[in-house]
Write a protein that holds these residues in place. Structure first.
Motif, PDB file in Angstrom:
ATOM      1  N   CYS A   1       0.863  -1.182   0.000  1.00  0.00           N
ATOM      2  CA  CYS A   1       0.000   0.000   0.000  1.00  0.00           C
ATOM      3  C   CYS A   1       0.896   1.228   0.000  1.00  0.00           C
TER       4      CYS A   1
ATOM      5  N   GLY B   1       0.944   4.805   3.431  1.00  0.00           N
ATOM      6  CA  GLY B   1       1.929   5.124   4.467  1.00  0.00           C
ATOM      7  C   GLY B   1       1.366   5.481   5.831  1.00  0.00           C
TER       8      GLY B   1
ATOM      9  N   PHE C   1       0.531   3.791  11.581  1.00  0.00           N
ATOM     10  CA  PHE C   1       0.210   2.705  12.519  1.00  0.00           C
ATOM     11  C   PHE C   1       0.039   1.369  11.822  1.00  0.00           C
TER      12      PHE C   1
ATOM     13  N   THR D   1       1.338  -2.772   6.761  1.00  0.00           N
ATOM     14  CA  THR D   1       1.269  -2.824   5.295  1.00  0.00           C
ATOM     15  C   THR D   1       1.815  -1.531   4.698  1.00  0.00           C
TER      16      THR D   1
ATOM     17  N   GLY E   1      -3.698  -2.795   1.357  1.00  0.00           N
ATOM     18  CA  GLY E   1      -4.007  -1.893   0.250  1.00  0.00           C
ATOM     19  C   GLY E   1      -5.115  -0.902   0.533  1.00  0.00           C
ATOM     20  N   GLU E   2      -5.132   0.151  -0.292  1.00  0.00           N
ATOM     21  CA  GLU E   2      -6.190   1.167  -0.256  1.00  0.00           C
ATOM     22  C   GLU E   2      -7.132   0.839  -1.422  1.00  0.00           C
TER      23      GLU E   2
ATOM     24  N   ALA F   1      -8.832   5.058   3.351  1.00  0.00           N
ATOM     25  CA  ALA F   1      -8.113   5.992   4.218  1.00  0.00           C
ATOM     26  C   ALA F   1      -8.545   7.426   3.908  1.00  0.00           C
TER      27      ALA F   1
END
Ligand code: SF4
Length: 357
Positions: free
Chosen positions: A117, A120, A123, A126, A166-167, A200
């Motif tokens: 991902c 960034g 926390f 991934t 992943g996003e 996110a």
């Protein structure tokens, strides 16, 4: 002599309309599409040869025109609470993980949408990997089909959350093809209320997501003040809390539906009562509920889990401000299967990763 590249399309990468076109190009009538889709999704066929209600001749022509690749976990680790982490090795040697979580009467699968991902988030294990590549629609639905084979009828797989690696909105086109078959009447027919896409905060893609699928929406918040959120989730530097809220207010929601706000509680960082009050203010006017998740440390993590007393105080502040908040149980932490822990250890030796936008 080098192997000839296989240019045949992967059947589970195609939309319903594309499967129909493919069958039409083979001289087949439109009703065949239902039969083929039923094999691909409800029956979870691993090979075109399994599609025994198609004539042998059609199976042969279909196999000449398209391919069908099966996704099978190469490794499964089980935690004491029954949570299973599945590792999938992909055709190009990359790896992704999904997490199969047993509940009282059903299973939930935490699905990955990318290898790594690029968001960034500070926390998340991934996030530390960077992005290697998007998953194809077949690689997304393949995780679901593989997980379905591991559960029995007493506790079927009914719930999906796109909260794995992943996003999902970074891979929107492939996600929408996968969701078409996960929710579709000729596909897996899963309930749109029980399939949740978690972002996110790719504000620029929210409207397209809302137009493209009726699946439920969750947003990972992490903090309700811009300075802290930008530190925890770099995407906030591109789209801040005000921009995110504006996009969520405009999100197409059915009358009975709400957006889930995910808030990972980091000990001493975002778990103070005044931060709960900020969260409650940010939620005002938004049709939402809050899921609190106590941070699960992973190797190298810079954060600690919250103290139980802090969690309780945080919840009390939200309740006093009439914000519905649930503390989500953490599952599978000892096999690094809990939220934010997915790192497919052997990915770390993979190719150089792409950085955040
Ligand atoms: S929390 Fe989600 S969006 Fe953020 S780095 Fe991890 S996988 Fe990516």
């Amino acid at each position: 002599m080098p192997p000839t590249p296989d240019n045949r399309p992967e059947l589970r990468d195609l939309t319903t309309a594309q499967v129909q076109e493919l069958l039409a190009s083979l001289g087949e009538r439109p009703f065949r599409v239902r039969q083929v889709l039923a094999w691909l999704y409800r029956q979870g066929a691993r090979d075109i040869a399994e599609m025994t209600d198609l004539s042998r001749d059609l199976r042969r022509r279909l196999a000449a025109a398209a391919r069908l690749t099966d996704l099978t976990p190469t490794q499964a680790q089980t935690a004491a609470d029954g949570t299973r982490k599945l590792l999938f090795r992909l055709a190009d040697g990359q790896a992704v993980e999904s997490v199969l979580i047993p509940e009282e009467e059903h299973h939930t699968l935490c699905v990955s949408s990318q290898v790594g991902c690029r968001m960034g988030c500070a926390f998340c294990a991934t996030g530390a990997l960077g992005l290697s590549r998007n998953l194809s629609p077949a690689e997304i639905t393949g995780q679901v089909l593989a997980a379905r084979r591991l559960v029995d009828e007493a506790r079927p797989l009914t719930n999906l959350v796109f909260m794995g690696m992943g996003e999902p909105l970074d891979n929107l086109d492939n996600l929408l093809v996968a969701l078409e078959h996960i929710l579709g009447e000729h596909g897996l027919q899963m309930s749109q209320r029980r399939v949740t896409v978690s972002t996110a905060g790719r504000v620029d893609r929210l409207a397209a997501l809302g137009r493209g699928t009726p699946a439920a929406l969750a947003v990972s918040l992490g903090a309700a003040d811009d300075e802290l959120r930008s530190r925890l989730m770099p995407i906030n530097r591109r789209w801040n809390l005000a921009a995110l809220k504006k996009a969520l207010m405009a999100y197409p929601l059915k009358p009975t539906r709400r957006i889930t706000i995910e808030y990972v509680l980091l000990g001493g960082v975002n778990d103070r009562p005044e931060q709960a009050a900020q969260l409650a203010s940010w939620c005002r006017g938004l049709k939402c509920k809050v899921n609190l998740i106590a941070f699960n440390p992973h190797p190298g993590a810079a954060f600690a889990p919250p103290e139980p007393a802090a969690v309780q105080a945080f919840q009390e502040v939200l309740a006093a401000r009439h914000v519905t908040a649930l503390l989500r149980k953490s599952r599978g932490a000892e096999i690094a299967a809990a939220c934010g822990q997915l790192a497919a250890q052997d990915l770390k030796a993979g190719p150089p990763a792409e950085s955040a936008p």
